[in-house]
Motif scaffolding. Structure first.
Motif, PDB file in Angstrom:
ATOM      1  N   GLY A 162       6.589 -11.198  28.391  1.00 53.49           N
ATOM      2  CA  GLY A 162       6.659 -12.624  28.623  1.00 53.49           C
ATOM      3  C   GLY A 162       7.666 -13.324  27.732  1.00 53.49           C
ATOM      4  O   GLY A 162       7.466 -14.486  27.350  1.00 53.49           O
ATOM      5  N   THR A 203      -2.763 -11.720  26.319  1.00 49.32           N
ATOM      6  CA  THR A 203      -1.852 -11.868  27.449  1.00 49.32           C
ATOM      7  C   THR A 203      -2.226 -10.762  28.420  1.00 49.32           C
ATOM      8  O   THR A 203      -2.240  -9.581  28.051  1.00 49.32           O
ATOM      9  CB  THR A 203      -0.381 -11.707  27.018  1.00 49.32           C
ATOM     10  N   LEU A 251      -1.871  -8.254  31.610  1.00 55.87           N
ATOM     11  CA  LEU A 251      -0.720  -7.546  32.154  1.00 55.87           C
ATOM     12  C   LEU A 251      -1.068  -6.759  33.409  1.00 55.87           C
ATOM     13  O   LEU A 251      -2.182  -6.239  33.557  1.00 55.87           O
ATOM     14  CB  LEU A 251      -0.152  -6.563  31.116  1.00 55.87           C
ATOM     15  N   SER A 264       3.517  -9.551  32.232  1.00 56.50           N
ATOM     16  CA  SER A 264       2.702 -10.757  32.290  1.00 56.50           C
ATOM     17  C   SER A 264       3.011 -11.511  33.576  1.00 56.50           C
ATOM     18  O   SER A 264       3.954 -11.178  34.312  1.00 56.50           O
ATOM     19  CB  SER A 264       2.988 -11.649  31.089  1.00 56.50           C
ATOM     20  N   ALA A 321      -3.661 -12.196  35.117  1.00 48.33           N
ATOM     21  CA  ALA A 321      -2.325 -11.650  35.348  1.00 48.33           C
ATOM     22  C   ALA A 321      -2.083 -11.727  36.847  1.00 48.33           C
ATOM     23  O   ALA A 321      -2.952 -11.361  37.642  1.00 48.33           O
ATOM     24  CB  ALA A 321      -2.229 -10.212  34.857  1.00 48.33           C
TER      25      ALA A 321
END
Length: 598
Positions: A61, A249, A251, A256, A344
Motif C-alpha cells: 500500500g 492492513t 491483504l 492491500s 481487503a
C-alpha cells in the motif's frame, strides 16, 4: 539524513512502485502489473525444491515494511505437487533465529510435520533441514512457519496438489487467493500490548448513541441491565477480534485494497478460486457481491457442490469455489474481517484497466447472551464455579482447572454448526453453514467412536490468557493419548466469547453435522462462542501431533496441546478403562470419558 527508507519512499512516489512487484511470486502479481493472463498460476514444481527463509523489505500500500519470507517473496512461492509423487524440500535458514515449516493439512510422517518441540527440533540459524515425504492426497493446502510469530511476519504460502487422475472439478481458469493480515509493527510488540490491555485495538465500543438506540428498541430497563452485566464482567460486547483494522492492513495475495490486485476473466468461463485463509489472527467473511459461488472443496477435500453467496473462513481453513461471471463488468473480491473494522478488496475483471468499487464496511456484529452460552442474568452463578444447575454442568465445572486463566464457563453450550458464523445470521443472502457440507465419497471409517474426549476452550480475555481445560501449553504434563486404529470422538466446548479455529495436525476428522456416512472431513473447524461441537477421528497416523487454536497469538499464549497416537505394539487399555487407566462410567455413551488435560 537521506536514508534507504527515504529512497524507497521516493521511488514509490516517482512511479517506481511497480518494481516492488518483484517481491511477489508470479502467481500473486496483478495482471495490470504486466503479467500475462494465465490459465494456471506459475509455481515451483518438483520433485525437488529449495526454499530459503530470510529477511526481506516489502512495499504494501505504498508503505515499506519488514517481512520474514521464503525465497524473498510475500506470500511465499506457490508449491505444486502431484498426488502420489515423492518430494524433497530443502529448507535453508538464513535468519539469526530458529525457523520451521509446517505443511498444513498434508498427511506426512510426524517427524516431517515441522512443529518445533513436538515433531522435530526446528531449523537452527545457518542450517538446512530436508523434508522428504510422499504425497498421498490432492487439493488446496498451504504451508507456514511454526516458530515464534514468524507466520505473522510473512512466512506463509500456498500448496496445490493436482490429482493423479482426472480432476472431478471442471474449470477453465484458476486463481489462488491467499488472505492474510499484515502488521507494520513488530508482532511481539503487538502481543505485549494485548497482554497489557486486551481491548487496545477495539475501536468499535458502544457509544451513547448506541445506548439511546437500544433503549428505544428494547426498553430502558433491559438496556441498563444489559450494560450493567457487561460492565460487571469487565467484557465488551464488541470484543470480536483481538487485533483489528486499527493495526492490520488486510491483504489478498500480498496486496492491500489500494494495490487493487486484479484477476482477469472471459465471460462464460468457469473459474476456480482456491481460497486460503493464511492470516495470523483474522477470520474473514469472503464474498463477491453480485456473483454466486459454488463450494466444491473444503480443507482440500471434495464436497458435494453447495451454492452460496458468502463464507466465513476461519484462520487456516481453505475453500475451493467455482464462479461463472456472465457479464463483462468488474466484480469486487471482498475479504472482510469478522469484526468488520477492515477488509481487503481485489478486482475480478474482463479488462486490466477496470477496477471494482469496494463495498462499504457493514455494521459491526454485537455479542449476545447466546455467545455467552447462558441465560440472561446467570453470569454471577457461572463465575462462582457453577454450583447451581444440573449434574452435567456441575461435573463440567470441576472437570478442568478453574483459576486466573479461566474467566467464564459456558453454562449451556449449544451446537451451532447450522449457523453461518458471527455477524452473518441475518444477512439478506445465502451464507455457508457447516451442515451444508457433505463429502463426495463415503467416509472411510463408519465405526462408532469407542470413547469420547471432552476439551474446553478456555481463556481470560482481560489478561489475554488462553488454554485448553484451563491449562496453558507450557504447563501441560501429559499429551492426549490415542491408540493406533481406535475411533475417538472429540467434543469441544467453547467457554469463551470468541470464535476459535481449532486445528488438528496429521489427521482429518469427520465433523458431526448429521448422522450420515458422507460427513465433511476437515483439519480445521471454527468453534463459535458458547458452542459445543463434536468430531470423530480414526487414530491411523502414529506420532505426536500438535492440536491448537490457529489464532497465532492464542496459540502463542498457550492454547495448544499434543495428541500422541501410540502404535498397536505398545498396547492399549481394556475397553472399560480410559487412556489414563481410569474407570469409565458404564452409562456413558461410547464409553465416554472426560480428558483432564493437566
Amino acid at each position: 539524513m537521506f536514508t534507504r527508507r527515504h529512497l524507497l519512499r521516493g521511488a514509490a512516489a516517482s512511479g517506481a512502485y511497480a518494481g516492488a512487484a518483484s517481491l511477489l511470486p508470479a502467481w500473486a502479481q496483478s495482471v495490470h502489473g504486466g503479467q500475462s493472463m494465465q490459465k494456471q498460476p506459475p509455481a515451483l514444481t518438483g520433485p525437488a525444491f529449495d526454499l530459503s527463509v530470510g529477511h526481506a523489505n516489502v512495499m504494501i500500500g505504498g508503505r515499506n515494511g519488514h517481512a520474514v519470507t521464503v525465497n524473498g517473496s510475500l506470500p511465499a512461492p506457490l508449491i505444486r505437487f502431484r498426488e502420489g509423487e515423492r518430494v524433497t524440500l530443502h529448507v535453508h535458514n538464513t535468519l539469526d533465529e530458529d525457523t520451521s515449516i509446517h505443511w498444513h493439512g498434508l498427511l506426512v510422517p510426524f517427524y516431517m510435520d515441522g512443529v518445533p518441540g513436538v515433531s522435530f527440533p526446528g531449523i537452527k540459524p545457518g542450517e538446512t533441514f530436508t523434508y522428504e515425504f510422499a504425497v498421498p492426497q490432492n487439493g488446496t493446502y498451504w504451508y507456514h512457519s511454526h516458530s515464534g510469530l514468524q507466520e505473522q511476519s510473512g512466512l506463509y504460502g500456498p500448496i496445490i496438489i493436482d490429482p493423479a487422475g482426472a480432476d472431478p472439478v471442471s474449470y477453465d481458469r484458476e486463481y489462488v487467493l491467499v488472505l492474510s493480515d499484515w502488521l507494520f509493527e513488530h508482532p511481539h510488540k503487538v502481543y505485549a500490548k494485548l497482554k497489557k490491555n486486551n481491548e487496545v485495538f477495539n475501536m468499535q465500543e458502544r457509544t451513547l448513541g448506541d445506548f439511546i438506540s437500544d433503549a428505544s428498541e428494547k426498553g430502558l430497563g433491559k438496556t441498563i441491565e444489559d450494560r450493567a452485566m457487561w460492565g460487571n464482567m469487565r467484557m465488551s460486547a464488541t470484543d470480536i477480534a483481538d487485533v483489528t483494522g486499527a493495526a492490520y492492513t488486510y491483504l489478498i495475495n500480498g496486496h492491500s485494497t489500494d494495490d487493487n490486485w486484479t484477476a482477469l476473466f472471459e465471460t462464460g468461463e468457469r473459474i476456480r478460486l482456491r481460497i486460503i485463509n493464511a492470516a495470523a489472527m483474522t477470520i474473514f467473511n469472503f464474498r463477491i457481491p453480485g456473483l454466486p459461488m459454488t463450494v466444491v472443496q473444503a480443507d482440500g477435500l471434495h464436497v458435494q457442490p453447495v451454492d452460496t453467496d458468502e463464507i466465513q473462513i476461519g484462520v487456516a481453513e481453505t475453500y475451493d469455489v467455482i464462479i461463472e461471471p456472465n457479464r463483462p463488468r468488474p466484480f469486487a473480491i471482498v475479504a472482510e474481517a469478522i469484526d468488520r473494522f477492515g477488509q481487503a478488496v481485489a478486482t475480478l475483471s474482463p479488462r486490466p484497466d477496470m477496477r471494482a468499487t469496494a463495498p462499504l464496511l457493514r455494521e459491526r456484529p454485537i455479542l449476545t447472551h447466546k455467545d455467552m452460552a447462558m441465560d440472561h442474568g446467570s453470569m454471577a452463578q457461572n463465575m462462582t464455579g457453577m454450583e447451581h444447575g444440573d449434574h452435567a454442568m456441575t461435573k463440567q465445572a470441576h472437570s478442568h482447572k478453574m483459576g486466573v486463566g479461566v474467566d467464564m464457563v459456558a453454562e449451556m453450550p449449544t451446537n451451532r454448526l447450522n449457523e453461518p458464523g458471527l455477524g452473518l445470521e441475518n444477512v439478506p443472502h445465502r451464507a455457508l453453514r457447516y451442515t451444508q457440507l457433505k463429502s463426495t465419497v463415503q467416509n472411510p471409517d463408519l465405526r462408532a467412536p469407542e470413547r469420547e474426549i471432552e476439551i474446553h476452550l478456555t481463556g481470560n480475555m482481560e489478561r489475554f490468557m488462553w488454554g485448553f481445560d484451563g491449562v496453558k501449553f507450557s504447563a501441560i504434563e501429559k499429551p492426549i493419548t490415542l491408540y493406533e486404529g481406535e475411533r475417538v470422538r472429540f467434543t469441544l466446548v467453547n467457554d469463551t466469547m470468541m470464535t476459535h479455529p481449532i486445528h488438528l495436525h496429521g489427521m482429518f476428522f469427520e465433523l458431526n453435522t448429521e448422522e450420515s456416512d458422507h460427513r465433511p472431513r476437515k483439519h480445521t473447524v471454527n468453534v463459535k462462542p458458547g458452542e459445543k461441537l463434536s468430531f470423530d477421528v480414526t487414530a491411523d497416523h502414529v506420532g505426536d501431533w500438535a492440536f491448537h487454536c490457529h489464532l497465532l497469538f492464542h496459540m502463542h499464549a498457550g492454547m495448544m496441546q499434543v495428541v500422541s497416537v501410540l502404535p498397536k505394539s505398545e498396547g492399549r487399555p481394556s475397553s472399560n478403562m480410559d487412556h489414563e487407566g481410569h474407570d469409565i462410567h458404564p452409562s456413558a455413551p461410547h464409553n465416554a470419558h472426560k480428558h483432564e488435560g493437566h
